[in-house]
Design an enzyme around this catalytic site. Structure first.
Site, short mmCIF file in Angstrom:
data_model
loop_
_atom_site.label_atom_id
_atom_site.label_comp_id
_atom_site.label_asym_id
_atom_site.label_seq_id
_atom_site.Cartn_x
_atom_site.Cartn_y
_atom_site.Cartn_z
N LEU A 134 2.60 -1.89 0.59
CA LEU A 134 1.62 -2.75 1.24
C LEU A 134 2.13 -3.09 2.63
O LEU A 134 3.29 -3.46 2.80
CB LEU A 134 1.43 -4.05 0.45
CG LEU A 134 0.53 -4.00 -0.78
CD1 LEU A 134 0.65 -5.30 -1.57
CD2 LEU A 134 -0.91 -3.75 -0.41
N ASP A 135 1.28 -2.93 3.64
CA ASP A 135 1.67 -3.30 4.99
C ASP A 135 1.95 -4.80 5.05
O ASP A 135 1.43 -5.58 4.24
CB ASP A 135 0.56 -2.94 5.98
CG ASP A 135 0.40 -1.43 6.13
OD1 ASP A 135 1.42 -0.73 6.07
OD2 ASP A 135 -0.74 -0.97 6.30
N PRO A 136 2.77 -5.25 6.02
CA PRO A 136 3.10 -6.68 6.12
C PRO A 136 1.87 -7.59 6.13
O PRO A 136 1.88 -8.66 5.53
CB PRO A 136 3.87 -6.76 7.44
CG PRO A 136 4.52 -5.42 7.56
CD PRO A 136 3.50 -4.44 7.01
#
EC number: 5.4.99.25
Length: 284
Positions: free
Chosen positions: A47-49
């Protein structure tokens, strides 16, 4: 004396954690490792930040099972902020905020429904995709030119949640490797509007969803046909070569083999039997 952060004992554990917003998947995994006092862990589905939500974490031998788990499709809840322009297509790199015209809710519902199907697109430059071994977002943040390759995503289902101007909320079930930021831009193009994602939450990965980090039995989540082994168990215990004739199902494929205290994954191809994973211990 310095407190010992990790235990050296073998830990086989499969859980789902809820990654918070504005934290990388890797840094959050380190927190989970410290929480369970074990270094040997991995996760599936970065998951991206900017995103939050469901993240599958496996400790010990279970971290070798990711490719065999029932992790499809993935479902996300997304919020689109109309009138906002962002380099990263989310709220991390906003460069302009303008007032956007009000849209007709019926039209929004129709276009969200029309997202179902296959889409060809360019992934965001600020993404976790690797280019020559480096994350695209690291290259983009350092000002380097990022050349993203054309990708394909499958949208299996969508659901309109709400429209409270200037925010559109919807859900989408998609294939692995899909980028909801790009899907949001496809939606905006259909609506002839500008905007960016202001929120993204992964609700589930296939049959996995966050339920207070309860321990899961991997045998309930393996996407494999169970085969019946009719030979001597010691062959598995010692990793000896096994002939195909000792299995009930002899067609080519990958199979789960279960014993009382461990399980294995094999591949039958032509007349050969190959261990893909052998002697994975059953937790508890």
């Amino acid at each position: 004396m310095q407190k010992k952060l990790y235990d050296n004992t073998q830990l086989n554990k499969l859980i789902v954690v809820n990654k918070p917003i504005f934290k990388s998947s890797n840094s959050y995994l380190n927190e989970i490792k410290r929480k369970y006092r074990n270094k040997k862990a991995g996760f599936s589905g970065t998951l991206d930040p900017f995103a939050c939500g469901c993240l599958i974490v496996a400790f010990g031998q279970y971290s070798k099972l990711f490719q065999y788990l029932k992790k499809k499709p993935k479902t996300y809840r997304a919020v689109v902020w109309l009138g906002v322009t962002s380099l990263s297509l989310d709220i991390e790199n906003i460069i302009e905020i303008k007032e956007e015209r009000r849209l007709k809710e019926a039209n929004i519902k129709e276009e969200i429904k029309n997202l179902i199907g296959e889409h060809t697109y360019y992934p965001p430059k600020f993404s976790a995709k690797k280019i020559d071994g480096k994350r695209a977002y690291d290259l983009a943040r350092s000002g380097q030119e990022v050349d993203m390759k054309l990708s394909t995503m499958q949208v299996l289902n969508t659901k309109f949640i709400s429209y409270k101007h200037p925010f559109i909320t919807f859900e989408a079930a998609v294939s692995e490797g899909s980028y909801i930021r790009s899907l949001a831009q496809i939606l905006l193009e259909k609506l002839e509007a500008k905007g960016t994602l202001s929120f993204l939450n992964r609700l589930n990965e296939g049959e996995f969803k966050f339920e207070d980090e309860k321990e899961l039995n991997p045998l309930d989540y393996l996407d494999l046909k169970e085969n019946i082994y009719m030979g001597d168990k010691s062959y598995f215990e010692n990793g000896k070569k096994i002939q195909k004739k000792y299995f009930k199902f002899q067609e080519d494929g990958e199979y789960l083999i279960k014993f009382d205290d461990f399980f294995s994954i094999i591949q039958i191809q032509n007349d050969e039997v190959k261990y893909l994973l052998n002697k994975v211990q059953v937790s508890g």
